[in-house]
Design an enzyme around this catalytic site. Structure first.
Site, PDB file in Angstrom:
ATOM      1  N   GLU A  20      19.244  21.476 129.173  1.00  0.00           N
ATOM      2  CA  GLU A  20      20.462  22.246 129.460  1.00  0.00           C
ATOM      3  C   GLU A  20      20.254  23.717 129.121  1.00  0.00           C
ATOM      4  O   GLU A  20      19.334  24.085 128.378  1.00  0.00           O
ATOM      5  CB  GLU A  20      21.642  21.688 128.669  1.00  0.00           C
ATOM      6  CG  GLU A  20      21.517  21.880 127.175  1.00  0.00           C
ATOM      7  CD  GLU A  20      22.798  21.510 126.437  1.00  0.00           C
ATOM      8  OE1 GLU A  20      23.787  22.226 126.621  1.00  0.00           O
ATOM      9  OE2 GLU A  20      22.773  20.522 125.683  1.00  0.00           O
ATOM     10  N   LYS A  23      28.368  15.959 117.921  1.00  0.00           N
ATOM     11  CA  LYS A  23      28.549  16.962 116.877  1.00  0.00           C
ATOM     12  C   LYS A  23      29.501  16.426 115.802  1.00  0.00           C
ATOM     13  O   LYS A  23      30.528  15.825 116.102  1.00  0.00           O
ATOM     14  CB  LYS A  23      29.081  18.255 117.483  1.00  0.00           C
ATOM     15  CG  LYS A  23      28.108  18.894 118.474  1.00  0.00           C
ATOM     16  CD  LYS A  23      28.678  20.174 119.051  1.00  0.00           C
ATOM     17  CE  LYS A  23      27.690  20.828 120.015  1.00  0.00           C
ATOM     18  NZ  LYS A  23      27.529  20.052 121.264  1.00  0.00           N
TER      19      LYS A  23
END
Length: 304
Positions: free
Chosen positions: A26, A160
């Site tokens: 990404e 996360k």
């Protein structure tokens, strides 16, 4: 349209046609996730490490509105230095195209474009997931819905830790997205190797991951196989520091009235400042490990 709706670089197209391993990467990690000049250094390092192991990197981003699978070094440098570069999720791709924007692609957009090009493995840092308080806000990342609909293998260090990890794991189960831990059943929490939550299955080798993906494809399942790859314990943020700083960051966000799309960048920035940059070092270690494992999986899948 006077131009192709997306571009696959010659290097990536040739590798796919020849059956050589390819790993998608990404671009938000260097457009929005890391400070300069470290962002460009990390992007180049990731590509170089894959090439050194015989794997073709396919860094994905949006250049002048065109989704590009296999950005050139010049394009990566351009986006890493562009103050106007936007974060592009899946829903934003047609808007970015019409406005001819430069964009760093999120997990959702990167996964979709990788699948569109025929790339089967994608290495990232941490995934988006269900946000804290989602039982009232219904706030969850578009990563989850996208991963439920593209048959990739995605390597991450979990979601996360600022997110609601148990609710995210429940949501992945509901969406029929399989999750396996690489040599562990402790689900990682991005900055730490163990989030405190367990997953049912572990895998011991890239070959085993390739076998699972092959069997998934054989029965026509369309969801991503998520490989949770924890950062090494000696490279993680000390767990006691992580717990304390995360609690401080959440409290600070409430005090400041932060909500919606502002929450994640606020919390990550707070953690970075509170740890004096140590969280960024962990971020880079996480990414290095995931890129390396992604390369091994891509090679194994070509032989499966």
């Amino acid at each position: 349209m006077s131009h192709s709706p997306f571009i696959v670089s010659t290097e990536v197209a040739d590798a796919l046609a020849a059956g050589r391993p390819v790993v998608a990467l990404e671009s938000t990690i260097f457009t929005h996730g890391l400070p300069r000049p470290r962002n460009l250094e990390v992007a180049r390092e990731a590509e170089a490490s894959l090439r050194a192991s015989g794997v073709t990197p396919a860094t994905i981003g949006v250049v002048d509105g065109v989704p590009t699978i296999g950005m050139s070094d010049a394009e990566i440098e351009r986006l890493s230095l562009d103050d106007t570069v936007v974060k592009v999720s899946l829903r934003d791709l047609p808007i970015a195209a019409a406005k001819k924007l430069n964009g760093g692609t999120t997990v959702a957009a990167t996964a979709y474009l990788a699948h569109l090009a025929g790339v089967k493995v994608f290495s990232t840092g941490g995934l988006g997931g269900v946000h804290r308080g989602a039982e009232t806000t219904f706030d969850e990342s578009s990563d989850l819905g996208t991963l439920a609909n593209v048959p990739l293998v995605v390597v991450s260090a979990g979601v996360k830790s600022i997110l609601d990890i148990p609710l995210t794991l429940e949501r992945l189960e509901t969406l029929n997205v399989p999750v396996v831990g690489y040599r562990t059943t402790d689900y990682p929490g991005f900055y730490v190797s163990d989030s405190g939550y367990d997953i049912e299955y572990s895998v011991d080798s890239p070959e085993e991951i390739a076998a699972i993906a092959k069997n998934r494809d054989a029965i026509g399942l369309k969801s991503t196989l998520l490989v949770a790859n924890p950062v090494a314990e000696d490279k993680q943020l000390p767990p006691e520091v992580h717990v304390a700083v995360l609690a401080e960051a959440i409290e600070a966000s409430h005090t400041a009235g932060i909500s919606g799309n502002e929450t994640t960048p606020f919390l990550l920035d707070y953690i970075q400042r509170a740890t004096k940059g140590a969280s960024l070092d962990v971020n880079v270690e996480v990414y290095r490990g995931n890129v390396a494992l992604g390369g091994l999986i891509a090679a194994a899948m070509q032989k499966a």
